[in-house]
Design a protein around this motif. Structure first.
Motif, PDB file in Angstrom:
ATOM      1  N   GLY A   1       0.824  -1.205   0.000  1.00 57.10           N
ATOM      2  CA  GLY A   1       0.000   0.000   0.000  1.00 57.10           C
ATOM      3  C   GLY A   1       0.860   1.257   0.000  1.00 57.10           C
ATOM      4  N   PRO A   2       0.234   2.418  -0.127  1.00 59.76           N
ATOM      5  CA  PRO A   2       0.969   3.681  -0.200  1.00 59.76           C
ATOM      6  C   PRO A   2       1.552   4.141   1.138  1.00 59.76           C
ATOM      7  CG  PRO A   2      -1.374   4.094  -0.313  1.00 59.76           C
ATOM      8  CD  PRO A   2      -1.195   2.604  -0.337  1.00 59.76           C
ATOM      9  N   GLY A   3       1.072   3.592   2.244  1.00 63.54           N
ATOM     10  CA  GLY A   3       1.585   3.984   3.557  1.00 63.54           C
ATOM     11  C   GLY A   3       0.477   4.410   4.489  1.00 63.54           C
ATOM     12  N   LYS A   4       0.807   4.480   5.750  1.00 64.42           N
ATOM     13  CA  LYS A   4      -0.163   4.833   6.786  1.00 64.42           C
ATOM     14  C   LYS A   4      -0.328   6.352   6.850  1.00 64.42           C
ATOM     15  CE  LYS A   4      -1.160   3.697  11.550  1.00 64.42           C
ATOM     16  NZ  LYS A   4      -0.734   2.918  12.696  1.00 64.42           N
ATOM     17  N   VAL A   5      -1.574   6.798   7.004  1.00 68.49           N
ATOM     18  CA  VAL A   5      -1.847   8.221   7.145  1.00 68.49           C
ATOM     19  C   VAL A   5      -1.682   8.586   8.623  1.00 68.49           C
ATOM     20  CG1 VAL A   5      -3.555  10.055   6.869  1.00 68.49           C
ATOM     21  CG2 VAL A   5      -3.433   8.215   5.196  1.00 68.49           C
ATOM     22  N   MET A   6      -0.798   9.535   8.898  1.00 68.65           N
ATOM     23  CA  MET A   6      -0.513   9.936  10.273  1.00 68.65           C
ATOM     24  C   MET A   6      -1.558  10.949  10.744  1.00 68.65           C
ATOM     25  SD  MET A   6       2.019   7.982  10.430  1.00 68.65           S
ATOM     26  CE  MET A   6       2.745   8.309  12.003  1.00 68.65           C
ATOM     27  N   GLU A   7      -1.506  11.291  12.020  1.00 69.05           N
ATOM     28  CA  GLU A   7      -2.477  12.225  12.599  1.00 69.05           C
ATOM     29  C   GLU A   7      -2.423  13.606  11.954  1.00 69.05           C
ATOM     30  OE1 GLU A   7      -2.382  12.353  16.854  1.00 69.05           O
ATOM     31  OE2 GLU A   7      -2.443  10.174  17.009  1.00 69.05           O
ATOM     32  N   ASP A   8      -1.245  14.014  11.484  1.00 66.43           N
ATOM     33  CA  ASP A   8      -1.117  15.334  10.848  1.00 66.43           C
ATOM     34  C   ASP A   8      -1.551  15.329   9.380  1.00 66.43           C
ATOM     35  OD1 ASP A   8       0.984  13.970   9.682  1.00 66.43           O
ATOM     36  OD2 ASP A   8       2.543  15.319  10.395  1.00 66.43           O
ATOM     37  N   GLY A   9      -2.019  14.172   8.900  1.00 69.95           N
ATOM     38  CA  GLY A   9      -2.505  14.077   7.524  1.00 69.95           C
ATOM     39  C   GLY A   9      -1.455  13.643   6.523  1.00 69.95           C
ATOM     40  N   LYS A  10      -0.185  13.595   6.913  1.00 67.85           N
ATOM     41  CA  LYS A  10       0.884  13.166   6.013  1.00 67.85           C
ATOM     42  C   LYS A  10       0.930  11.643   5.980  1.00 67.85           C
ATOM     43  CE  LYS A  10       3.654  17.293   6.690  1.00 67.85           C
ATOM     44  NZ  LYS A  10       4.895  17.843   7.166  1.00 67.85           N
ATOM     45  N   ARG A  11       1.452  11.121   4.888  1.00 62.05           N
ATOM     46  CA  ARG A  11       1.535   9.673   4.703  1.00 62.05           C
ATOM     47  C   ARG A  11       2.945   9.192   5.038  1.00 62.05           C
ATOM     48  NH1 ARG A  11      -2.094   6.292   2.328  1.00 62.05           N
ATOM     49  NH2 ARG A  11      -3.316   7.973   1.433  1.00 62.05           N
ATOM     50  N   SER A  12       3.033   8.153   5.860  1.00 56.43           N
ATOM     51  CA  SER A  12       4.310   7.549   6.225  1.00 56.43           C
ATOM     52  C   SER A  12       4.569   6.376   5.281  1.00 56.43           C
ATOM     53  CB  SER A  12       4.253   7.062   7.675  1.00 56.43           C
ATOM     54  OG  SER A  12       5.420   6.361   8.006  1.00 56.43           O
ATOM     55  N   PRO A  13       5.602   6.430   4.415  1.00 54.06           N
ATOM     56  CA  PRO A  13       5.833   5.358   3.443  1.00 54.06           C
ATOM     57  C   PRO A  13       6.250   4.054   4.120  1.00 54.06           C
ATOM     58  CG  PRO A  13       7.649   6.918   3.421  1.00 54.06           C
ATOM     59  CD  PRO A  13       6.611   7.481   4.334  1.00 54.06           C
ATOM     60  N   LEU A  14       5.999   2.945   3.434  1.00 55.55           N
ATOM     61  CA  LEU A  14       6.358   1.626   3.968  1.00 55.55           C
ATOM     62  C   LEU A  14       7.849   1.345   3.768  1.00 55.55           C
ATOM     63  CD1 LEU A  14       3.347  -0.522   2.692  1.00 55.55           C
ATOM     64  CD2 LEU A  14       3.579   0.700   4.834  1.00 55.55           C
ATOM     65  N   ASP A  15       8.389   0.477   4.624  1.00 61.75           N
ATOM     66  CA  ASP A  15       9.796   0.074   4.516  1.00 61.75           C
ATOM     67  C   ASP A  15       9.995  -1.062   3.522  1.00 61.75           C
ATOM     68  OD1 ASP A  15      10.772   1.923   6.355  1.00 61.75           O
ATOM     69  OD2 ASP A  15      10.350   0.609   8.050  1.00 61.75           O
ATOM     70  N   VAL A  16       8.908  -1.749   3.136  1.00 58.89           N
ATOM     71  CA  VAL A  16       9.019  -2.861   2.195  1.00 58.89           C
ATOM     72  C   VAL A  16       8.457  -2.444   0.843  1.00 58.89           C
ATOM     73  CG1 VAL A  16       8.921  -4.631   3.987  1.00 58.89           C
ATOM     74  CG2 VAL A  16       6.818  -3.874   2.915  1.00 58.89           C
ATOM     75  N   LYS A  17       8.902  -3.158  -0.198  1.00 57.43           N
ATOM     76  CA  LYS A  17       8.431  -2.869  -1.554  1.00 57.43           C
ATOM     77  C   LYS A  17       8.253  -4.186  -2.299  1.00 57.43           C
ATOM     78  CE  LYS A  17      13.183  -2.054  -3.124  1.00 57.43           C
ATOM     79  NZ  LYS A  17      13.729  -2.780  -2.013  1.00 57.43           N
ATOM     80  N   SER A  18       7.625  -4.136  -3.447  1.00 50.69           N
ATOM     81  CA  SER A  18       7.416  -5.335  -4.260  1.00 50.69           C
ATOM     82  C   SER A  18       8.743  -6.023  -4.541  1.00 50.69           C
ATOM     83  CB  SER A  18       6.751  -4.968  -5.587  1.00 50.69           C
ATOM     84  OG  SER A  18       5.472  -4.465  -5.361  1.00 50.69           O
ATOM     85  N   GLY A  19       8.754  -7.343  -4.416  1.00 50.63           N
ATOM     86  CA  GLY A  19       9.959  -8.120  -4.684  1.00 50.63           C
ATOM     87  C   GLY A  19      10.775  -8.437  -3.440  1.00 50.63           C
ATOM     88  N   ASP A  20      10.533  -7.728  -2.321  1.00 51.37           N
ATOM     89  CA  ASP A  20      11.266  -8.014  -1.079  1.00 51.37           C
ATOM     90  C   ASP A  20      10.882  -9.390  -0.553  1.00 51.37           C
ATOM     91  OD1 ASP A  20      12.588  -5.600  -1.060  1.00 51.37           O
ATOM     92  OD2 ASP A  20      11.387  -4.708   0.534  1.00 51.37           O
ATOM     93  N   ARG A  21      11.862 -10.075   0.010  1.00 46.87           N
ATOM     94  CA  ARG A  21      11.636 -11.358   0.669  1.00 46.87           C
ATOM     95  C   ARG A  21      11.569 -11.070   2.161  1.00 46.87           C
ATOM     96  NH1 ARG A  21      13.933 -16.720  -1.684  1.00 46.87           N
ATOM     97  NH2 ARG A  21      13.189 -18.176  -0.110  1.00 46.87           N
ATOM     98  N   VAL A  22      10.478 -11.491   2.820  1.00 45.16           N
ATOM     99  CA  VAL A  22      10.259 -11.118   4.220  1.00 45.16           C
ATOM    100  C   VAL A  22       9.954 -12.336   5.081  1.00 45.16           C
ATOM    101  CG1 VAL A  22       9.470  -8.787   3.653  1.00 45.16           C
ATOM    102  CG2 VAL A  22       7.802 -10.634   3.829  1.00 45.16           C
ATOM    103  N   LEU A  23      10.118 -12.134   6.377  1.00 46.49           N
ATOM    104  CA  LEU A  23       9.810 -13.136   7.390  1.00 46.49           C
ATOM    105  C   LEU A  23       8.674 -12.584   8.228  1.00 46.49           C
ATOM    106  CD1 LEU A  23      10.959 -15.827   8.527  1.00 46.49           C
ATOM    107  CD2 LEU A  23      12.273 -14.439  10.113  1.00 46.49           C
TER     108      LEU A  23
END
Length: 98
Positions: free
Chosen positions: A44-66
């Protein structure tokens, strides 16, 4: 069909482990635990913070995760199984050693 996660959610595809163990014993599907490793299909595009700004995610397509054994929700799209979860449920991003 295509799925686009919203906010801070991530769509993953589980990465299956090898079918055999040392000694050549084949483990039946019913006795295996579900893998806790996956590949990020989309994020997704990221979480919307209380001030209305979007916090980007640390992961992206293609990442291998646990991720945790019981994390996320399993879904099926076009006969393919996926897991959708919040980014905070991801434990680590896996990278190859150099």
């Amino acid at each position: 069909m295509k799925a686009r996660p919203l906010h801070d959610r991530v769509l993953l595809k589980r990465i299956e482990e090898a079918q055999t163990v040392k000694g050549g014993i084949i483990i039946p599907d019913s006795a295996k635990e579900k893998p806790m490793e996956g590949e990020v299909i989309s994020a997704g595009p990221g979480k919307v913070m209380e001030d209305g700004k979007r916090s980007p995610l640390d992961v992206k397509s293609g990442d291998r995760v646990l991720f945790g054994k019981y994390a996320g929700t399993e879904i099926k799209i076009d006969d393919e199984e996926y897991v959708i979860m919040r980014e905070e449920e991801i434990l680590a991003v896996l990278t190859k050693k150099n």
